[in-house]
Design a protein around this motif. Structure first.
Motif, PDB file in Angstrom:
ATOM      1  N   ILE A 107       0.861  -1.181   0.000  1.00 19.31           N
ATOM      2  CA  ILE A 107       0.000   0.000   0.000  1.00 19.31           C
ATOM      3  C   ILE A 107       0.897   1.230   0.000  1.00 19.31           C
ATOM      4  O   ILE A 107       1.691   1.428   0.921  1.00 19.31           O
ATOM      5  CB  ILE A 107      -0.940  -0.027   1.212  1.00 19.31           C
ATOM      6  CG1 ILE A 107      -1.827  -1.284   1.142  1.00 19.31           C
ATOM      7  CG2 ILE A 107      -1.785   1.235   1.275  1.00 19.31           C
ATOM      8  CD1 ILE A 107      -2.691  -1.510   2.355  1.00 19.31           C
ATOM      9  N   ALA A 108       0.775   2.049  -1.033  1.00 21.11           N
ATOM     10  CA  ALA A 108       1.706   3.152  -1.248  1.00 21.11           C
ATOM     11  C   ALA A 108       1.359   4.361  -0.387  1.00 21.11           C
ATOM     12  O   ALA A 108       0.286   4.447   0.226  1.00 21.11           O
ATOM     13  CB  ALA A 108       1.723   3.534  -2.725  1.00 21.11           C
ATOM     14  N   ALA A 109       2.280   5.321  -0.400  1.00 18.94           N
ATOM     15  CA  ALA A 109       2.199   6.488   0.476  1.00 18.94           C
ATOM     16  C   ALA A 109       0.875   7.224   0.322  1.00 18.94           C
ATOM     17  O   ALA A 109       0.353   7.402  -0.776  1.00 18.94           O
ATOM     18  CB  ALA A 109       3.362   7.433   0.172  1.00 18.94           C
ATOM     19  N   GLY A 110       0.349   7.654   1.473  1.00 20.42           N
ATOM     20  CA  GLY A 110      -0.830   8.502   1.470  1.00 20.42           C
ATOM     21  C   GLY A 110      -2.149   7.796   1.242  1.00 20.42           C
ATOM     22  O   GLY A 110      -3.200   8.445   1.266  1.00 20.42           O
ATOM     23  N   ALA A 111      -2.130   6.508   1.019  1.00 26.33           N
ATOM     24  CA  ALA A 111      -3.385   5.791   0.809  1.00 26.33           C
ATOM     25  C   ALA A 111      -4.146   5.686   2.124  1.00 26.33           C
ATOM     26  O   ALA A 111      -3.559   5.643   3.209  1.00 26.33           O
ATOM     27  CB  ALA A 111      -3.115   4.406   0.238  1.00 26.33           C
ATOM     28  N   GLY A 147      -2.115   2.149  -5.002  1.00 24.60           N
ATOM     29  CA  GLY A 147      -1.278   3.277  -5.362  1.00 24.60           C
ATOM     30  C   GLY A 147      -1.361   4.448  -4.392  1.00 24.60           C
ATOM     31  O   GLY A 147      -2.173   4.473  -3.460  1.00 24.60           O
ATOM     32  N   GLN A 148      -0.518   5.440  -4.626  1.00 17.41           N
ATOM     33  CA  GLN A 148      -0.436   6.602  -3.759  1.00 17.41           C
ATOM     34  C   GLN A 148      -1.768   7.349  -3.724  1.00 17.41           C
ATOM     35  O   GLN A 148      -2.405   7.568  -4.753  1.00 17.41           O
ATOM     36  CB  GLN A 148       0.657   7.547  -4.227  1.00 17.41           C
ATOM     37  CG  GLN A 148       2.058   6.997  -4.085  1.00 17.41           C
ATOM     38  CD  GLN A 148       3.130   8.027  -4.404  1.00 17.41           C
ATOM     39  OE1 GLN A 148       2.879   9.228  -4.333  1.00 17.41           O
ATOM     40  NE2 GLN A 148       4.320   7.573  -4.741  1.00 17.41           N
ATOM     41  N   GLY A 149      -2.153   7.734  -2.528  1.00 17.09           N
ATOM     42  CA  GLY A 149      -3.348   8.553  -2.374  1.00 17.09           C
ATOM     43  C   GLY A 149      -4.653   7.851  -2.660  1.00 17.09           C
ATOM     44  O   GLY A 149      -5.705   8.497  -2.716  1.00 17.09           O
ATOM     45  N   ALA A 150      -4.636   6.542  -2.822  1.00 17.86           N
ATOM     46  CA  ALA A 150      -5.875   5.813  -3.100  1.00 17.86           C
ATOM     47  C   ALA A 150      -6.760   5.792  -1.856  1.00 17.86           C
ATOM     48  O   ALA A 150      -6.281   5.867  -0.726  1.00 17.86           O
ATOM     49  CB  ALA A 150      -5.564   4.396  -3.553  1.00 17.86           C
ATOM     50  N   LEU A 151      -8.068   5.672  -2.088  1.00 14.38           N
ATOM     51  CA  LEU A 151      -9.043   5.569  -1.008  1.00 14.38           C
ATOM     52  C   LEU A 151      -9.786   4.252  -1.174  1.00 14.38           C
ATOM     53  O   LEU A 151     -10.430   4.027  -2.213  1.00 14.38           O
ATOM     54  CB  LEU A 151     -10.037   6.730  -1.049  1.00 14.38           C
ATOM     55  CG  LEU A 151      -9.450   8.148  -0.972  1.00 14.38           C
ATOM     56  CD1 LEU A 151     -10.569   9.182  -1.078  1.00 14.38           C
ATOM     57  CD2 LEU A 151      -8.666   8.345   0.324  1.00 14.38           C
ATOM     58  N   ILE A 152      -9.713   3.405  -0.156  1.00  9.81           N
ATOM     59  CA  ILE A 152     -10.291   2.061  -0.245  1.00  9.81           C
ATOM     60  C   ILE A 152     -11.258   1.863   0.914  1.00  9.81           C
ATOM     61  O   ILE A 152     -10.910   2.085   2.069  1.00  9.81           O
ATOM     62  CB  ILE A 152      -9.201   0.978  -0.179  1.00  9.81           C
ATOM     63  CG1 ILE A 152      -8.049   1.285  -1.141  1.00  9.81           C
ATOM     64  CG2 ILE A 152      -9.809  -0.399  -0.448  1.00  9.81           C
ATOM     65  CD1 ILE A 152      -8.434   1.333  -2.592  1.00  9.81           C
ATOM     66  N   GLY A 153     -12.490   1.408   0.596  1.00 10.40           N
ATOM     67  CA  GLY A 153     -13.463   1.082   1.622  1.00 10.40           C
ATOM     68  C   GLY A 153     -14.361   2.243   1.962  1.00 10.40           C
ATOM     69  O   GLY A 153     -14.368   3.271   1.279  1.00 10.40           O
ATOM     70  N   PRO A 154     -15.154   2.109   3.048  1.00 12.09           N
ATOM     71  CA  PRO A 154     -15.214   0.959   3.964  1.00 12.09           C
ATOM     72  C   PRO A 154     -15.889  -0.251   3.324  1.00 12.09           C
ATOM     73  O   PRO A 154     -16.548  -0.124   2.292  1.00 12.09           O
ATOM     74  CB  PRO A 154     -16.048   1.496   5.132  1.00 12.09           C
ATOM     75  CG  PRO A 154     -16.941   2.519   4.500  1.00 12.09           C
ATOM     76  CD  PRO A 154     -16.114   3.149   3.417  1.00 12.09           C
ATOM     77  N   PHE A 155     -15.705  -1.398   3.927  1.00 13.47           N
ATOM     78  CA  PHE A 155     -16.329  -2.649   3.491  1.00 13.47           C
ATOM     79  C   PHE A 155     -15.971  -3.015   2.048  1.00 13.47           C
ATOM     80  O   PHE A 155     -16.784  -3.571   1.318  1.00 13.47           O
ATOM     81  CB  PHE A 155     -17.859  -2.573   3.637  1.00 13.47           C
ATOM     82  CG  PHE A 155     -18.337  -2.412   5.044  1.00 13.47           C
ATOM     83  CD1 PHE A 155     -18.401  -3.492   5.900  1.00 13.47           C
ATOM     84  CD2 PHE A 155     -18.711  -1.156   5.528  1.00 13.47           C
ATOM     85  CE1 PHE A 155     -18.843  -3.339   7.215  1.00 13.47           C
ATOM     86  CE2 PHE A 155     -19.146  -0.995   6.832  1.00 13.47           C
ATOM     87  CZ  PHE A 155     -19.207  -2.087   7.674  1.00 13.47           C
ATOM     88  N   ASP A 183      -2.549   5.249  -8.649  1.00 14.23           N
ATOM     89  CA  ASP A 183      -2.638   6.396  -7.762  1.00 14.23           C
ATOM     90  C   ASP A 183      -4.050   6.990  -7.788  1.00 14.23           C
ATOM     91  O   ASP A 183      -4.700   7.048  -8.848  1.00 14.23           O
ATOM     92  CB  ASP A 183      -1.635   7.465  -8.174  1.00 14.23           C
ATOM     93  CG  ASP A 183      -0.195   7.002  -8.054  1.00 14.23           C
ATOM     94  OD1 ASP A 183       0.031   5.948  -7.407  1.00 14.23           O
ATOM     95  OD2 ASP A 183       0.700   7.673  -8.598  1.00 14.23           O
ATOM     96  N   GLU A 184      -4.513   7.406  -6.630  1.00 10.96           N
ATOM     97  CA  GLU A 184      -5.776   8.136  -6.463  1.00 10.96           C
ATOM     98  C   GLU A 184      -6.996   7.343  -6.931  1.00 10.96           C
ATOM     99  O   GLU A 184      -8.033   7.923  -7.241  1.00 10.96           O
ATOM    100  CB  GLU A 184      -5.703   9.481  -7.188  1.00 10.96           C
ATOM    101  CG  GLU A 184      -4.581  10.369  -6.657  1.00 10.96           C
ATOM    102  CD  GLU A 184      -4.376  11.622  -7.486  1.00 10.96           C
ATOM    103  OE1 GLU A 184      -5.326  12.040  -8.174  1.00 10.96           O
ATOM    104  OE2 GLU A 184      -3.258  12.151  -7.462  1.00 10.96           O
ATOM    105  N   VAL A 185      -6.888   6.051  -6.969  1.00  8.02           N
ATOM    106  CA  VAL A 185      -8.043   5.209  -7.270  1.00  8.02           C
ATOM    107  C   VAL A 185      -8.974   5.196  -6.052  1.00  8.02           C
ATOM    108  O   VAL A 185      -8.519   5.199  -4.910  1.00  8.02           O
ATOM    109  CB  VAL A 185      -7.589   3.778  -7.627  1.00  8.02           C
ATOM    110  CG1 VAL A 185      -8.748   2.797  -7.587  1.00  8.02           C
ATOM    111  CG2 VAL A 185      -6.944   3.776  -9.006  1.00  8.02           C
ATOM    112  N   HIS A 186     -10.278   5.169  -6.317  1.00  5.14           N
ATOM    113  CA  HIS A 186     -11.273   5.069  -5.254  1.00  5.14           C
ATOM    114  C   HIS A 186     -12.021   3.749  -5.395  1.00  5.14           C
ATOM    115  O   HIS A 186     -12.602   3.463  -6.459  1.00  5.14           O
ATOM    116  CB  HIS A 186     -12.293   6.215  -5.327  1.00  5.14           C
ATOM    117  CG  HIS A 186     -11.735   7.562  -5.024  1.00  5.14           C
ATOM    118  ND1 HIS A 186     -12.521   8.687  -4.871  1.00  5.14           N
ATOM    119  CD2 HIS A 186     -10.459   7.982  -4.831  1.00  5.14           C
ATOM    120  CE1 HIS A 186     -11.748   9.726  -4.600  1.00  5.14           C
ATOM    121  NE2 HIS A 186     -10.488   9.332  -4.593  1.00  5.14           N
ATOM    122  N   ILE A 187     -12.001   2.953  -4.346  1.00  2.00           N
ATOM    123  CA  ILE A 187     -12.791   1.717  -4.288  1.00  2.00           C
ATOM    124  C   ILE A 187     -13.674   1.830  -3.049  1.00  2.00           C
ATOM    125  O   ILE A 187     -13.169   1.863  -1.928  1.00  2.00           O
ATOM    126  CB  ILE A 187     -11.889   0.472  -4.189  1.00  2.00           C
ATOM    127  CG1 ILE A 187     -10.984   0.368  -5.409  1.00  2.00           C
ATOM    128  CG2 ILE A 187     -12.728  -0.787  -4.022  1.00  2.00           C
ATOM    129  CD1 ILE A 187     -11.720   0.151  -6.723  1.00  2.00           C
TER     130      ILE A 187
END
Length: 467
Positions: free
Chosen positions: A309-313, A331-339, A350-354
């Motif tokens: 998990i890269a920096a800032g995620a 990638g960097q700055g990604a946002l994952i979750g919740p659930f 980078d900056e992917v949203h899941i």
């Protein structure tokens, strides 16, 4: 320096564990107790490691062979102890595997947290000539063999609890069950053992008296860390050792600068590498090989295995990531979750949203791609800035084979769409909500594939009970 052989005693049944599983295969930090001991033994760079098995021998031997496998840089061997007639009898079974020119280190398969530098200090104390014992002073030494010293503080004997006098039972220095001894000296001592004691067993500890009688120096390497010699005999002891182990892992990470919301609610069951300013909330579990980059934030109740998990995620609460053999990268700055759930082969840029209740498996998402709600991406290649709508899925399996979905840059996929692979969506295109696509789409186009809307006026719903 003499070569080192290692003998690990792992033949006992472990009755107090109240389990069909051999005691040494019960797990601490998601590794068998015996695996911890073998891994520590390997730090001595031994010529050979001999595991003495008895109860559940076939199962134990198969498990530790799988654990060590081709990675072992030592010869792994096994010796059967059937029946189990004591510690001295156990080591007798290993003698045919040992080299007379070597120093043998004797370990217990249910004492998992001895450190490599402690064993090396014990080997150094042996020096290829002495009988070296690992000892510890305990406030409550009950159950352990006591170290009996002479007027000059030299070690004279080890007396087992059941054979000790009242005065000897008040001795606080105990024998840990770990020793280092030249094989050439050990061999004749083992041949002279008898079972004239309260347990009618052959005690390995009786060789101390023989060494003294033969003029061989007996030295004690005394440590103060009780955890290193703590054994497991019951589920309660296993749980206590697990928490002690995790507490040490937590403190080591905090000393490196990691912020833990509560070190008592934190579990590492593998390797965890953290960059600067990482924050980990409560009840998180890390398994396999996990790397967290600088400034990563892990929310509460996450399970993360085999991932980078890269920096800032930011990993929001209740996210489950398991890369298994293929791994997962965020990638960097990604946002994952919740659930959210990331499965093997998920490679997020980078900056992917899941978002919540989104599952990604064997798929690559390029920079800025988003799948924020209730979606599935399997066997997909997703371009930059794609917006993947709620309820949409890639139908990647035809019942026999997996097929890939390719989504170009800047595509917008509406809600509740089914993309039946193999399929390619051209860059900049839009897929209307509720569409089921079976054919490739051109770049920049609006693609809609759904039934025509029909409204029937004055339609009456069925009435319950009407015929």
């Amino acid at each position: 320096m003499a070569a080192v052989d290692v003998v690990i005693m792992a033949a006992g049944k472990g009755t107090r564990m109240k389990s069909k599983l051999p005691k040494v295969l019960h797990r601490l930090a998601d590794r068998a107790l015996l695996a911890h001991v073998v891994d520590t033994a390997s730090t001595l760079k031994p010529r050979r490691v001999v595991v003495i098995t008895g109860h559940g021998a076939t199962e134990v031997e198969a498990a530790i062979t799988r654990h060590s496998g081709a990675k072992a840089d030592f010869d792994l061997g096994f010796a059967r102890q059937e029946p189990q007639l004591g510690t001295g009898h156990a080591v007798q079974q290993a003698l045919p595997h040992l080299d007379d020119e070597a120093v043998v280190v004797v370990l217990s398969g249910d004492v998992p947290l001895t450190q490599g530098d402690t064993l090396q200090a014990l080997v150094d104390a042996c020096g290829g000539e002495n009988l070296a014992l690992l000892t510890l002073a305990l406030d409550n030494p009950s159950g352990y063999g006591r170290i009996v010293r002479g007027p000059d503080d030299a070690v004279l004997a080890i007396v087992e609890q059941k054979d000790a006098t009242e005065a000897q039972r008040r001795i606080q220095e105990i024998y840990s069950g770990i020793m280092a001894v030249p094989v050439a000296r050990l061999r004749p001592w083992l041949a002279r053992l008898d079972n004239q004691n309260a347990q009618a067993e052959y005690y390995l500890t009786d060789i101390v008296k023989m060494a003294v009688a033969d003029g061989v120096r007996v030295v004690a390497h005394k440590i103060s860390d009780e955890l290193q010699v703590a054994g497991v005999n019951s589920p309660v002891q296993l749980a206590e050792l697990e928490r002690a182990y995790q507490r040490r892992r937590a403190h080591a990470l905090m000393e490196q600068g990691v912020r833990l919301a509560d070190p008592a609610r934190f579990d590492v069951r593998g390797s965890l590498q953290c960059g600067q300013d990482v924050f980990i909330d409560v009840n998180c579990v890390f398994e396999g090989q996990v790397t967290l980059g600088e400034g990563v934030r892990i929310g509460a109740n996450c399970v993360i295995a085999n991932a980078s998990i890269a920096a800032g995620a930011v990993i929001h609460p209740f996210t489950h990531i398991d890369g298994e053999k293929a791994g997962v990268s965020v990638g960097q700055g990604a946002l994952i979750g919740p659930f959210a759930r990331l499965r093997p082969g998920a490679q997020l840029g980078d900056e992917v949203h899941i978002g919540n209740f989104v599952e990604v498996k064997n798929s690559t998402l390029a920079k800025g791609a988003k799948a924020n709600h209730l979606a599935y991406l399997g066997d997909a290649t997703v371009g930059e800035r794609v917006n993947y709508g709620a309820g949409s899925i890639t139908a990647n399996y035809d019942g026999a084979n997996k097929h890939r979905t390719v989504i170009g840059d800047d595509v917008h996929v509406g809600s509740n769409c089914v993309l039946i692979a193999p399929i390619k969506l051209g860059a900049g295109g839009t897929v209307g909500g509720g569409s089921t696509l079976t054919k490739d789409t051109p770049a920049g186009a609006l693609s809609v594939a759904r039934g025509r809307q029909v409204s029937i006026p004055d339609w009456q719903r069925p009435v319950k009970g009407a015929k």
